[in-house]
Scaffold this motif. Structure first.
Motif, PDB file in Angstrom:
ATOM      1  N   HIS A 320       0.866  -1.173   0.000  1.00  0.00           N
ATOM      2  CA  HIS A 320       0.000   0.000   0.000  1.00  0.00           C
ATOM      3  C   HIS A 320       0.905   1.225   0.000  1.00  0.00           C
ATOM      4  N   ALA A 321       0.661   2.141  -0.906  1.00  0.00           N
ATOM      5  CA  ALA A 321       1.553   3.288  -1.035  1.00  0.00           C
ATOM      6  C   ALA A 321       0.785   4.538  -1.399  1.00  0.00           C
ATOM      7  N   GLY A 322       1.145   5.637  -0.770  1.00  0.00           N
ATOM      8  CA  GLY A 322       0.525   6.912  -1.079  1.00  0.00           C
ATOM      9  C   GLY A 322       1.574   7.987  -1.246  1.00  0.00           C
ATOM     10  N   GLY A 323       1.266   8.959  -2.104  1.00  0.00           N
ATOM     11  CA  GLY A 323       2.198  10.056  -2.323  1.00  0.00           C
ATOM     12  C   GLY A 323       1.651  11.049  -3.325  1.00  0.00           C
ATOM     13  N   PRO A 324       2.412  12.103  -3.620  1.00  0.00           N
ATOM     14  CA  PRO A 324       1.954  13.107  -4.602  1.00  0.00           C
ATOM     15  C   PRO A 324       1.686  12.458  -5.952  1.00  0.00           C
ATOM     16  N   LEU A 421       8.421  -2.619  -8.028  1.00  0.00           N
ATOM     17  CA  LEU A 421       8.266  -1.233  -8.454  1.00  0.00           C
ATOM     18  C   LEU A 421       9.150  -0.937  -9.659  1.00  0.00           C
ATOM     19  N   GLY A 422      10.338  -1.512  -9.652  1.00  0.00           N
ATOM     20  CA  GLY A 422      11.232  -1.344 -10.799  1.00  0.00           C
ATOM     21  C   GLY A 422      10.665  -1.987 -12.048  1.00  0.00           C
ATOM     22  N   VAL A 423      10.024  -3.152 -11.892  1.00  0.00           N
ATOM     23  CA  VAL A 423       9.395  -3.831 -13.024  1.00  0.00           C
ATOM     24  C   VAL A 423       8.293  -2.955 -13.610  1.00  0.00           C
ATOM     25  N   LEU A 424       7.448  -2.380 -12.743  1.00  0.00           N
ATOM     26  CA  LEU A 424       6.373  -1.525 -13.230  1.00  0.00           C
ATOM     27  C   LEU A 424       6.924  -0.289 -13.939  1.00  0.00           C
ATOM     28  N   ALA A 425       7.969   0.299 -13.381  1.00  0.00           N
ATOM     29  CA  ALA A 425       8.575   1.474 -14.021  1.00  0.00           C
ATOM     30  C   ALA A 425       9.113   1.117 -15.399  1.00  0.00           C
ATOM     31  N   ALA A 426       9.762  -0.051 -15.507  1.00  0.00           N
ATOM     32  CA  ALA A 426      10.316  -0.481 -16.790  1.00  0.00           C
ATOM     33  C   ALA A 426       9.214  -0.758 -17.804  1.00  0.00           C
ATOM     34  N   ARG A 427       8.019  -1.120 -17.320  1.00  0.00           N
ATOM     35  CA  ARG A 427       6.891  -1.392 -18.211  1.00  0.00           C
ATOM     36  C   ARG A 427       6.118  -0.124 -18.554  1.00  0.00           C
ATOM     37  N   GLY A 428       6.578   1.012 -18.048  1.00  0.00           N
ATOM     38  CA  GLY A 428       5.970   2.275 -18.437  1.00  0.00           C
ATOM     39  C   GLY A 428       4.821   2.738 -17.574  1.00  0.00           C
ATOM     40  N   HIS A 429       4.627   2.134 -16.408  1.00  0.00           N
ATOM     41  CA  HIS A 429       3.565   2.582 -15.513  1.00  0.00           C
ATOM     42  C   HIS A 429       3.956   3.915 -14.891  1.00  0.00           C
ATOM     43  N   THR A 430       3.093   4.895 -14.994  1.00  0.00           N
ATOM     44  CA  THR A 430       3.357   6.211 -14.415  1.00  0.00           C
ATOM     45  C   THR A 430       2.500   6.404 -13.167  1.00  0.00           C
ATOM     46  N   GLY A 431       2.923   7.304 -12.327  1.00  0.00           N
ATOM     47  CA  GLY A 431       2.158   7.622 -11.132  1.00  0.00           C
ATOM     48  C   GLY A 431       2.742   7.016  -9.881  1.00  0.00           C
ATOM     49  N   LEU A 432       3.067   5.731  -9.913  1.00  0.00           N
ATOM     50  CA  LEU A 432       3.617   5.059  -8.746  1.00  0.00           C
ATOM     51  C   LEU A 432       5.123   5.266  -8.716  1.00  0.00           C
ATOM     52  N   SER A 433       5.633   5.703  -7.571  1.00  0.00           N
ATOM     53  CA  SER A 433       7.073   5.958  -7.447  1.00  0.00           C
ATOM     54  C   SER A 433       7.867   4.686  -7.697  1.00  0.00           C
ATOM     55  N   ALA A 434       9.077   4.861  -8.163  1.00  0.00           N
ATOM     56  CA  ALA A 434       9.917   3.710  -8.493  1.00  0.00           C
ATOM     57  C   ALA A 434      10.618   3.138  -7.274  1.00  0.00           C
ATOM     58  N   SER A 435      10.443   3.756  -6.109  1.00  0.00           N
ATOM     59  CA  SER A 435      11.079   3.275  -4.887  1.00  0.00           C
ATOM     60  C   SER A 435      10.158   3.550  -3.705  1.00  0.00           C
ATOM     61  N   VAL A 436      10.126   2.609  -2.768  1.00  0.00           N
ATOM     62  CA  VAL A 436       9.324   2.797  -1.565  1.00  0.00           C
ATOM     63  C   VAL A 436       9.791   4.031  -0.806  1.00  0.00           C
ATOM     64  N   ALA A 437      11.081   4.288  -0.841  1.00  0.00           N
ATOM     65  CA  ALA A 437      11.633   5.432  -0.111  1.00  0.00           C
ATOM     66  C   ALA A 437      11.093   6.757  -0.617  1.00  0.00           C
ATOM     67  N   ASP A 438      10.619   6.797  -1.877  1.00  0.00           N
ATOM     68  CA  ASP A 438      10.104   8.047  -2.450  1.00  0.00           C
ATOM     69  C   ASP A 438       8.637   8.295  -2.106  1.00  0.00           C
ATOM     70  N   MET A 439       8.012   7.352  -1.428  1.00  0.00           N
ATOM     71  CA  MET A 439       6.592   7.473  -1.130  1.00  0.00           C
ATOM     72  C   MET A 439       6.372   8.216   0.180  1.00  0.00           C
ATOM     73  N   ALA A 440       5.283   8.960   0.222  1.00  0.00           N
ATOM     74  CA  ALA A 440       4.980   9.723   1.437  1.00  0.00           C
ATOM     75  C   ALA A 440       4.520   8.803   2.558  1.00  0.00           C
ATOM     76  N   ALA A 441       3.870   7.700   2.204  1.00  0.00           N
ATOM     77  CA  ALA A 441       3.383   6.742   3.191  1.00  0.00           C
ATOM     78  C   ALA A 441       3.296   5.374   2.533  1.00  0.00           C
ATOM     79  N   SER A 442       3.638   4.328   3.278  1.00  0.00           N
ATOM     80  CA  SER A 442       3.573   2.992   2.700  1.00  0.00           C
ATOM     81  C   SER A 442       3.394   1.946   3.800  1.00  0.00           C
ATOM     82  N   ARG A 443       2.897   0.796   3.349  1.00  0.00           N
ATOM     83  CA  ARG A 443       2.713  -0.353   4.251  1.00  0.00           C
ATOM     84  C   ARG A 443       2.871  -1.617   3.436  1.00  0.00           C
ATOM     85  N   LEU A 444       3.755  -2.503   3.877  1.00  0.00           N
ATOM     86  CA  LEU A 444       4.025  -3.744   3.167  1.00  0.00           C
ATOM     87  C   LEU A 444       3.444  -4.913   3.961  1.00  0.00           C
TER      88      LEU A 444
END
Length: 515
Positions: A320-324, A421-444
């Motif tokens: 679960h991830a949230g951010g700008p 997240l890296g796989v999604l970024a490589a597949r061209g998904h936009t919106g979701l940050s490429a790293s958990v560290a870049d997210m404002a809030a997250s839960r795994l």
């Protein structure tokens, strides 16, 4: 149909999940007094909730199912107490129901309107498969009609309960063949075959091995439609609980059932710890148990014998991830993305591998080497679930359960989430940050977390729907040796998913009321 014998004036329901709430509403409608014991501070069970807090504010996270189908079953659950769905819940129909993105860069939007979907397939695939889709849709509809009343929506006392005219209809439809092969008779394009068969994983089996009868799940998704409640999936159990309370149910939160009081073969009460941790007891004429099967068996102090041990469905890693929202316009000359560039509520991101993926998860106990993923963006439909200008995401990756593979999730979980997240970024998904560290809030959430929460084999999907665990062969909702105990939930009949557990609550109530 066998029913609970003796007095059933006061029923205690253990668990305020969807099945427990459904049972409660049907029991109330039949004139029973109902007390519900729920260990959490809110209703929902597996359809849980958690709030994440970031610098910009609060993200309202649904921790359980994200896909809602068959709203008529919600309507039928509220009807016994004179309630209507529209008065309790605002449902938004999703279009597309899913956006499917593939490793070759192609995209297919899954529409539930037949004309729209036929046009989509004609444009993205070709006319032959567009015509095949029409036939497939008809087959799925016939499959659903042959199953809903007998195999899904009724109590079965033995395998002989299967001997109905619907059995012949189901056999004539090829329901006892293999799902993947049957879908392939209608559509030849590999991408379409995935879209109309991936749902088998919900049942804990691969499309190549699943009974074709489980195409009924694809019917619910791709024909009947996918919906989302305003306020998040948490709004569904809240609506059911509020309706139950209004109808007279006594729902006790932070009440953890610890044992059953038994006299002979009959339960006379339920022991529990109240919100302050003090022991308490509530008397009962009948009991409905809805926790996961191992928890139920601990309360019963026995595990029913089976010729073959239960086989548990695969598990899932969930982020679960949230951010700008990086796609939001930030200047007057910029516009928000639209069409296929706009975020979909549900995105299926398929890797190139397919059969190999199921082999790894289900049989080898390995993580997917070329993952297929579900990415849900609930704020695409309901922006109020996140702070203004922010997005909320739910990333689900199927993985082995803890019985199939003993993995060190505390070590590999965060690293695997980063990899996905890296796989999604490589597949061209936009919106979701490429790293958990870049997210404002997250839960795994990992299989170990599911196991810690009391779910067998660390899976939220309970017992797999193999042939030996389907219909009358699934753990029964009547318990041998206990004359007034009934089960409900995804571990018993009819099975896993929001529609089946709502039905399971009704079936449990029927065992008590007989009507």
């Amino acid at each position: 149909m066998r029913t609970v014998a003796g007095r059933t004036d006061h029923v205690v329901v253990v668990g305020a999940g969807l099945s427990g709430l459904a049972a409660t509403l049907h029991l109330l409608g039949a004139g029973r007094r109902v007390t519900v014991l729920e260990r959490a501070e809110h209703p929902g069970g597996r359809a849980g909730r958690v709030d994440l807090h970031g610098p910009a504010g609060r993200y309202l996270v649904d921790t359980g199912p994200t896909v809602l189908t068959m709203p008529d079953l919600v309507e039928a659950t509220l009807a016994p107490v004179g309630e209507k769905l529209a008065d309790r819940l605002e449902l938004i129909r999703l279009d597309p129901a899913y956006r499917a993105r593939f490793a070759d860069g192609s995209t297919i939007d899954v529409h539930t309107d037949p004309d729209e979907m036929e046009a989509e397939i004609a444009e993205q695939v070709g006319p032959a498969d567009a015509a095949g889709y029409r036939r497939l849709r008809g087959w799925l509809t016939d499959l659903y009609r042959s199953e809903i009343d007998t195999f899904i929506g009724s109590n079965m006392d033995s395998p002989l309960s299967l001997l109905t005219p619907d059995l012949a209809r189901l056999a004539a439809l090829g329901g006892f063949g293999r799902l993947g092969r049957r879908v392939g008779r209608f559509v030849k394009d590999e991408r379409l075959r995935r879209i109309f068969s991936f749902q088998a994983l919900y049942a804990g089996v691969s499309p190549d091995r699943a009974l074709a009868a489980y195409g009924v799940i694809a019917y619910m998704d791709t024909v009947a439609g996918v919906f989302f409640p305003r306020g998040g999936m948490r709004a569904l159990p809240t609506a059911l609980a509020d309706a139950a309370t209004s109808a007279g149910a006594d729902i006790r939160y932070r009440a953890t059932a610890t044992g059953l009081v038994r006299r002979g073969g009959r339960v006379t009460g339920v022991r529990y710890l109240d919100g302050s941790g003090e022991p308490a007891r509530v008397d009962a004429d009948a009991v409905v148990l809805t926790p996961d099967l191992p928890a139920v068996y601990r309360l019963l102090r026995r595990t029913p014998r089976r010729p073959v041990p239960l086989r548990w469905a695969p598990s899932a890693l969930v982020l679960h991830a949230g951010g700008p929202d990086p796609t939001a316009p930030r200047a007057p000359d910029r516009t928000a993305p639209s069409g296929r560039d706009a975020p979909a509520h549900h995105t299926l991101s398929f890797g190139r591998a397919w059969s190999e993926t199921f082999e790894q998860i289900l049989h080898r106990g390995q993580l997917m080497s070329d993952p297929s993923l579900l990415l849900t963006n609930p704020t695409a439909t309901d922006p109020a679930l996140a702070p203004p200008g922010h997005q909320l995401y739910y990333l689900l990756a199927p993985c082995p359960n803890t019985q199939r593979a003993r993995l060190d999730w505390s070590r590999i979980g965060p690293a695997y989430a980063e990899e996905l997240l890296g796989v999604l970024a490589a597949r061209g998904h936009t919106g979701l940050s490429a790293s958990v560290a870049d997210m404002a809030a997250s839960r795994l959430v990992t299989p170990d977390d599911w196991a810690e929460d009391g779910l067998a084999a660390g899976t939220p999907f309970s017992a797999a729907h193999t042939f030996a665990q389907t219909g009358p062969f699934r753990p029964a909702n009547l318990v041998r040796g206990w004359s007034n105990v009934v089960l409900a939930g995804c571990g018993t009949t009819p099975g896993v998913g929001v529609p089946p557990v709502l039905i399971s609550g009704r079936l449990a109530a029927l065992r008590i009321t007989g009507v």
